[in-house]
Design a protein around this motif. Structure first.
Motif, PDB file in Angstrom:
ATOM      1  N   ALA A 217     -47.937 -22.717  33.933  1.00  7.38           N
ATOM      2  CA  ALA A 217     -47.545 -23.673  32.705  1.00  7.38           C
ATOM      3  C   ALA A 217     -46.854 -22.977  31.623  1.00  7.38           C
ATOM      4  O   ALA A 217     -45.850 -23.494  30.965  1.00  7.38           O
ATOM      5  N   GLU A 218     -47.277 -21.528  31.513  1.00  4.22           N
ATOM      6  CA  GLU A 218     -46.484 -20.682  30.615  1.00  4.22           C
ATOM      7  C   GLU A 218     -45.399 -20.737  30.724  1.00  4.22           C
ATOM      8  O   GLU A 218     -44.342 -20.932  30.059  1.00  4.22           O
ATOM      9  N   GLN A 219     -44.731 -20.399  32.212  1.00  7.38           N
ATOM     10  CA  GLN A 219     -43.486 -20.155  32.552  1.00  7.38           C
ATOM     11  C   GLN A 219     -42.496 -21.251  32.260  1.00  7.38           C
ATOM     12  O   GLN A 219     -41.350 -21.434  31.827  1.00  7.38           O
ATOM     13  N   ILE A 220     -43.169 -22.678  32.799  1.00  7.99           N
ATOM     14  CA  ILE A 220     -42.482 -23.710  32.398  1.00  7.99           C
ATOM     15  C   ILE A 220     -42.272 -24.194  31.066  1.00  7.99           C
ATOM     16  O   ILE A 220     -40.986 -24.732  30.578  1.00  7.99           O
ATOM     17  N   ALA A 221     -43.284 -23.689  30.291  1.00  2.00           N
ATOM     18  CA  ALA A 221     -43.097 -24.276  28.869  1.00  2.00           C
ATOM     19  C   ALA A 221     -42.241 -23.380  28.148  1.00  2.00           C
ATOM     20  O   ALA A 221     -41.207 -23.819  27.302  1.00  2.00           O
ATOM     21  N   ASP A 222     -42.055 -22.092  28.498  1.00  2.00           N
ATOM     22  CA  ASP A 222     -40.863 -21.075  28.012  1.00  2.00           C
ATOM     23  C   ASP A 222     -39.611 -21.692  28.596  1.00  2.00           C
ATOM     24  O   ASP A 222     -38.722 -21.776  27.538  1.00  2.00           O
TER      25      ASP A 222
END
Lengths: 204, 204
Positions: free
Chosen positions: A184-189
């Motif tokens: 989720a972190e990577q995609i949100a970035d």
DNA sequence: GTCTATACCGTGATAGAC
DNA sequence: GTCTATCACGGTATAGAC
């Protein structure tokens, strides 16, 4: 003794909550209209009439699911970082958190995004979605007025495109393994980066 | 004497083409599964059985519609500007043209994007869509390798987000008046601008 | 090319026993 | 809380007249 994992449906004894989890999965696979109570009973491992013991009918299951998704989304607007500070920073926070909530509540938000407005309950869901979008568009417009964001793109249009980007996650994202949070972190970035800075290599 | 406007369905005498136009409109309003032959007959102004004179059934209407949308999209990849030149320029062309085609063929592409894969024909449509996306992802990856685009965003992810942005048009765009072309131009500009340069004000 | 009439089946939902 | 049995309805599709 209480069940260790109350979110995983157990055969023999459903609650509305656990039944809902199974239901939403099937709705997302076959579409709401394409799903029969027969399909649901097979997926849940109980008979059709047993389902009616827990809920009034098919539409109530839909309402419960989209209501849950909407509550999660509106919760974002109440978070401190979304309510105060420079407009652009607030916008960035909402964009990032919307992406994260969408992933955390994937099945429910997926269903919400596919609702077409055939019934009055679905129309209510559409209105609340528009309300959320409108709130974010206001934020974006404020950031443009304060000179934090470019003035040559229509705020309404930009908001719609950004939500289009985020919402499209439900079409392809599938959680894998146990590092869902890292995912989720990577995609949100990527979403934040793409919408604010774009793909082109910086000139400086 | 030949009809002046053969794309507008006339009462008294349908062709497959004109019937399809009416059908797709209803499918998009109520969903494919949510649409009954009764709904179609009412919208077309002819009886249910008359529809069966033109097509084998409901599913054939769906197949015709999504086939048409796919043909339009794949046509883009054959255009000269998409087939030769620097990768980033080819990508920009495909992104712009996809947006334009989506607007030009809005009802048909809308239906295509909502197909879930319940039948084998729908699964075929999903495979072709993935094929198209894959082709574009390759283009984006090439642009990254040649240093034209940023290397810190995963090409697959970026492609999906950009298509998410474009495809979301079907959720809200409604043609207004006669300057549909100008509309498309402005939206395509915004899509290209957002995905390549982002919203933030340039620092130089 | 359209109509009326109808076959036939799957659907959402209910009744009542266990 | 679950089951079997059943209902009324609306769905897709067909037959055959005009």
């Amino acid at each position: 003794m209480v069940d260790i994992n109350p979110t995983r449906p157990r055969r023999d004894s459903y609650t509305v909550e656990t039944l809902l989890a199974v239901t939403v999965k099937v709705f997302n696979e076959r579409g709401y209209d394409g799903t029969s109570m027969e399909d649901l009973s097979r997926a849940a491992g109980i008979s059709k009439s047993s389902i009616y013991h827990h809920v009034r009918g098919k539409e109530e299951l839909l309402n419960l699911a989209v209501g849950r998704a909407l509550d999660s989304l509106f919760g974002i607007l109440d978070e401190p970082a979304a309510a105060a500070g420079p407009a652009a920073a607030r916008l960035e926070h909402v964009v990032r958190r919307t992406t994260e909530v969408l992933i955390a509540e994937l099945p429910y938000v997926t269903l919400l995004l596919r609702v077409r407005g055939n019934t009055s309950a679905e129309q209510w869901a559409l209105r609340r979605r528009r309300e959320f979008d409108h709130h974010v568009a206001e934020l974006l417009a404020a950031a443009v007025r304060s000179g934090e964001l470019r003035a040559d793109v229509d705020p309404r249009l930009a908001t719609r495109l950004i939500f289009g980007m985020i919402n499209s996650l439900v079409e392809w994202y599938r959680p894998e393994g146990d590092d869902k949070g890292a995912d989720a972190e990577q995609i949100a970035d990527a979403v934040v980066e793409l919408s604010l800075s774009g793909l082109r290599v910086p000139r400086d």
